[in-house]
Design a protein around this motif. Structure first.
Motif, short mmCIF file in Angstrom:
data_model
loop_
_atom_site.label_atom_id
_atom_site.label_comp_id
_atom_site.label_asym_id
_atom_site.label_seq_id
_atom_site.Cartn_x
_atom_site.Cartn_y
_atom_site.Cartn_z
N ASP A 130 0.81 -1.22 0.00
CA ASP A 130 0.00 0.00 0.00
C ASP A 130 0.84 1.27 0.00
O ASP A 130 0.32 2.36 0.23
CB ASP A 130 -0.93 0.02 1.22
CG ASP A 130 -2.05 -1.01 1.12
OD1 ASP A 130 -2.44 -1.32 -0.02
OD2 ASP A 130 -2.51 -1.51 2.16
N VAL A 131 2.12 1.17 -0.24
CA VAL A 131 3.01 2.33 -0.25
C VAL A 131 3.58 2.51 -1.65
O VAL A 131 4.11 1.56 -2.24
CB VAL A 131 4.14 2.18 0.79
CG1 VAL A 131 5.11 3.36 0.69
CG2 VAL A 131 3.56 2.07 2.19
N PHE A 132 3.46 3.72 -2.19
CA PHE A 132 3.99 4.07 -3.51
C PHE A 132 4.99 5.21 -3.34
O PHE A 132 4.74 6.16 -2.60
CB PHE A 132 2.86 4.49 -4.46
CG PHE A 132 1.84 3.41 -4.70
CD1 PHE A 132 1.91 2.59 -5.81
CD2 PHE A 132 0.80 3.21 -3.80
CE1 PHE A 132 0.96 1.60 -6.03
CE2 PHE A 132 -0.15 2.23 -4.00
CZ PHE A 132 -0.07 1.42 -5.13
N THR A 177 -3.91 1.87 -7.75
CA THR A 177 -3.87 1.55 -6.32
C THR A 177 -4.80 0.41 -5.95
O THR A 177 -5.26 0.34 -4.81
CB THR A 177 -4.25 2.80 -5.51
OG1 THR A 177 -5.60 3.17 -5.82
CG2 THR A 177 -3.32 3.96 -5.81
N GLN A 178 -5.09 -0.50 -6.88
CA GLN A 178 -5.94 -1.63 -6.55
C GLN A 178 -5.25 -2.52 -5.52
O GLN A 178 -4.01 -2.59 -5.44
CB GLN A 178 -6.26 -2.44 -7.81
CG GLN A 178 -5.05 -3.07 -8.48
CD GLN A 178 -5.40 -3.79 -9.76
OE1 GLN A 178 -6.56 -3.85 -10.14
NE2 GLN A 178 -4.39 -4.33 -10.43
N LYS A 179 -6.06 -3.23 -4.75
CA LYS A 179 -5.52 -4.07 -3.68
C LYS A 179 -4.75 -5.24 -4.27
O LYS A 179 -5.21 -5.89 -5.21
CB LYS A 179 -6.65 -4.57 -2.79
CG LYS A 179 -6.17 -5.27 -1.54
CD LYS A 179 -7.34 -5.63 -0.63
CE LYS A 179 -6.84 -6.29 0.65
NZ LYS A 179 -7.96 -6.65 1.56
N ARG A 180 -3.58 -5.51 -3.69
CA ARG A 180 -2.75 -6.62 -4.16
C ARG A 180 -2.05 -7.25 -2.96
O ARG A 180 -2.01 -6.67 -1.86
CB ARG A 180 -1.73 -6.14 -5.18
CG ARG A 180 -0.63 -5.24 -4.64
CD ARG A 180 0.30 -4.77 -5.75
NE ARG A 180 1.52 -4.20 -5.23
CZ ARG A 180 1.68 -2.93 -4.90
NH1 ARG A 180 0.66 -2.09 -5.03
NH2 ARG A 180 2.85 -2.50 -4.45
N ASP A 181 -1.49 -8.43 -3.17
CA ASP A 181 -0.75 -9.11 -2.11
C ASP A 181 0.63 -8.49 -1.93
O ASP A 181 1.15 -7.80 -2.82
CB ASP A 181 -0.61 -10.59 -2.43
CG ASP A 181 -1.95 -11.31 -2.45
OD1 ASP A 181 -2.83 -10.91 -1.66
OD2 ASP A 181 -2.13 -12.22 -3.28
N ASP A 184 3.21 -9.28 -4.60
CA ASP A 184 2.97 -8.84 -5.97
C ASP A 184 3.70 -7.53 -6.24
O ASP A 184 3.81 -6.66 -5.35
CB ASP A 184 1.48 -8.66 -6.23
CG ASP A 184 0.73 -9.99 -6.21
OD1 ASP A 184 1.38 -11.02 -6.41
OD2 ASP A 184 -0.50 -9.97 -5.97
N SER A 185 4.17 -7.37 -7.43
CA SER A 185 4.87 -6.14 -7.81
C SER A 185 3.86 -5.03 -8.10
O SER A 185 2.67 -5.28 -8.36
CB SER A 185 5.74 -6.37 -9.05
OG SER A 185 4.93 -6.81 -10.14
N GLU A 186 4.33 -3.80 -8.06
CA GLU A 186 3.46 -2.65 -8.32
C GLU A 186 3.01 -2.65 -9.79
O GLU A 186 3.83 -2.86 -10.69
CB GLU A 186 4.19 -1.35 -8.00
CG GLU A 186 3.38 -0.11 -8.32
CD GLU A 186 4.20 1.16 -8.23
OE1 GLU A 186 3.84 2.16 -8.91
OE2 GLU A 186 5.22 1.15 -7.49
N PRO A 187 1.72 -2.40 -10.05
CA PRO A 187 1.27 -2.28 -11.45
C PRO A 187 2.00 -1.13 -12.15
O PRO A 187 2.45 -0.17 -11.52
CB PRO A 187 -0.22 -2.00 -11.33
CG PRO A 187 -0.61 -2.50 -9.97
CD PRO A 187 0.59 -2.30 -9.10
N GLN A 188 2.12 -1.26 -13.45
CA GLN A 188 2.84 -0.24 -14.22
C GLN A 188 2.16 1.11 -14.08
O GLN A 188 0.95 1.24 -14.19
CB GLN A 188 2.90 -0.66 -15.69
CG GLN A 188 3.72 0.28 -16.56
CD GLN A 188 3.82 -0.20 -18.00
OE1 GLN A 188 3.26 -1.25 -18.33
NE2 GLN A 188 4.52 0.53 -18.82
N ARG A 189 2.96 2.12 -13.85
CA ARG A 189 2.46 3.48 -13.69
C ARG A 189 2.79 4.32 -14.92
O ARG A 189 3.70 4.01 -15.68
CB ARG A 189 3.05 4.14 -12.44
CG ARG A 189 4.53 4.43 -12.55
CD ARG A 189 5.05 5.27 -11.39
NE ARG A 189 5.00 4.57 -10.12
CZ ARG A 189 5.43 5.10 -8.97
NH1 ARG A 189 5.94 6.35 -8.97
NH2 ARG A 189 5.37 4.42 -7.84
N THR A 190 2.06 5.42 -15.07
CA THR A 190 2.30 6.39 -16.13
C THR A 190 2.91 7.64 -15.52
O THR A 190 2.38 8.17 -14.53
CB THR A 190 1.00 6.73 -16.87
OG1 THR A 190 0.43 5.53 -17.41
CG2 THR A 190 1.26 7.72 -18.00
#
Length: 531
Positions: A130-132, A177-181, A184-190
């Motif tokens: 939950d941290v970006f 920011t969808q919930k993930r385990d 899991d890696s962070e989804p690709q950002r723009t």
């Protein structure tokens, strides 16, 4: 002594007599069985038959034991009065029943909604998923502070949670920011580089296809989310552009406010086309400008400096927003006091005999009658830092975070501030970077906080529209370091931006919260939770 008891009440008179109508007994309740109802109605509606006596005496044929009785005029009046009393009693009973029903319904409507404080206390945030981080574009630093953030309109309706985060270096990160385990890696950002200066506000348009950013370089830029290209450059402010808002009825219109004390209105369909390298964009000037919007002057015109006199510092415009209930209005706040102002945006012109029509700036229709920042013992006014509109159960309210470390609620359309304010003993607002936001359901409000603790706060504001409501204590979210500035809501998640260069997402999770409460020492390495 007469043998017939009826003859004792018979009176001879040359006037007309009335046939006897059995008088219904007055009751304190309405008859329920069908026979009683029929008899009740028949007694009320039976017509009074009258006949004229031919002689003072009554013939023996009429005195043969029939049921016809003759009464005097006084007795007729008494019976009529009794029937009127009965009708009034039934009518009053119906009125009392209706009043009782209405009052009970009104009391149910006025009843306060149950507290959702346990839900707010269940918010947690994972240190891993939950941290970006907001990476810096410079070589001397690793992270850069985020100044503003905004969820897309689709995110607030339950769609893909896209969060736009604007940083001190003029960069915009679009995060998923969808919930993930945790593994899991962070989804690709723009990542978009829109300015070479800090971005103080960022907003999605209604269709979530464009982003508007206001910056310290005195410009506002519109970018395409799909391509990342800049489509419009808006210039008209003489200082930093602090805030912006899209018109909810037209995607081509938006408004900005700046440190120069001016409010500018823009039309993206108007401008000069420019080309730089392989990109083509429009450079536009404001179609209307309100100079000195929150100054104590009637005429809102561009100030002219006088020789030998120092120009006073303008009152910074900190927020602008379009209320949904007022389609042609705009509400603004400033850093000087807690007074909100309402502007009529309908175009007005004045015609002169020797010149063509001249467009006038929007008219200030009214403002807040009382400054709420002075209602709690303060000797001087405090400005408004951030402002947002309520929705759902809080529709018709405007929530404003003041520099007095309180969240004030204003009623629409009068902009009258409620005396009660939401507050927390640890909430501090020492800077104008702290944000406030209302959840999509309209029941919760979140805000950041100044200081070294790095905490944010959640409040249950569902009953804020009720004048007699009791303000509940807020919930403190603990776990970040540094000042928490910009905040925003999506469905079932709350985002907070901290000046340590991180963005944290909070979600309600009762099971994890219970575990953190039972094993705080072990859980603090993986989670942050509400207190």
């Amino acid at each position: 002594m007469p043998t017939n008891p009826r003859s004792s009440s018979r009176v001879l008179t040359p006037r007309t007599n009335t046939l006897h109508v059995p008088q219904a007994k007055l009751t304190t309740f309405l008859p329920t069985d069908s026979q009683s109802k029929k008899r009740h109605i028949r007694d009320e509606t039976q017509s009074v038959k009258r006949r004229k006596l031919s002689s003072p005496a009554i013939s023996e044929s009429e005195d043969d034991g029939s049921d016809v009785d003759v009464y005097s005029e006084e007795e007729e009046v008494a019976m009529e009065d009794a029937r009127m009393v009965q009708a009034r009693a039934r009518r009053q009973l119906a009125i009392d029943l209706h009043t009782q029903f209405v009052s009970s319904s009104a009391s149910r409507c006025r009843r306060q909604a149950p507290s959702t404080l346990p839900i707010l206390q269940s918010f947690v945030s994972s240190h891993k998923s939950d941290v970006f981080k907001c990476q810096s574009i410079g070589e001397d630093t690793y992270l850069t502070p985020p100044y503003a953030c905004a969820y897309s309109h689709g995110s607030r309706r339950g769609g893909n949670p896209r969060l736009a985060v604007a940083t001190e270096q003029g960069t915009v990160h679009i995060l998923n920011t969808q919930k993930r385990d945790d593994w899991d890696s962070e989804p690709q950002r723009t990542t978009l580089q829109q300015h070479q200066n800090g971005i103080f506000d960022v907003k999605w348009n209604l269709s979530d296809t464009s982003l508007a950013t206001s910056s310290g370089d005195q410009s506002t830029r519109i970018s395409s989310v799909e391509t990342g290209a800049i489509t419009h450059v808006l210039r008209g402010h003489a200082s930093t552009v602090k805030c912006l808002a899209w018109d909810p009825t037209n995607e081509s219109l938006l408004t900005t406010g700046g440190r120069d004390g001016a409010i500018c209105l823009w039309d993206l369909r108007v401008g000069e086309r420019h080309k730089r390298e392989d990109t083509e964009f429009l450079v536009a000037a404001p179609v209307m400008t309100i100079h000195g919007a929150h100054e104590d002057t009637i005429v809102k015109s561009k100030p002219k400096p006088r020789k030998g006199k120092q120009v006073p510092t303008p009152r910074t415009i900190t927020n602008v927003l379009y209320p949904e209930s007022q389609p042609y209005g705009l509400i603004s706040s400033a850093s000087f006091d807690g007074i909100l102002r309402y502007w009529d945006l309908r175009q007005s012109t004045t015609t002169r005999k020797t010149k063509s029509a001249k467009r006038l700036p929007p008219t200030e229709l009214y403002c807040s009658p009382v400054d709420p920042t002075m209602l709690h013992g303060s000797r001087r006014s405090r400005g408004i830092i951030s402002m947002t509109c309520g929705t759902g159960p809080t529709a018709g309210l405007i929530f404003a975070l003041g520099a007095d470390s309180r969240i004030h609620a204003y009623d629409l359309p009068t902009l009258t501030a409620q005396r009660a304010a939401s507050e927390h003993e640890n909430l501090q607002t020492n800077s104008f970077y702290v944000g406030v936001s209302v959840s999509p359901c309209g029941r919760w409000l979140g805000c950041g906080g100044s200081g070294t603790t790095g905490n944010s706060f959640l409040f249950d504001v569902e009953n804020a529209a009720r004048p007699a409501s009791i303000r509940q204590k807020g919930v403190e979210l603990i776990g970040q370091k540094g000042e928490v500035g910009a905040v925003d809501w999506a469905q079932d998640m709350f985002a907070t931006c901290t000046d340590d260069g991180t963005v944290r997402i909070w979600r309600p999770d009762i099971g994890t919260r219970r575990k953190c409460a039972q094993q705080p020492e072990e859980s603090r390495w993986d989670w942050s939770w509400a207190m």
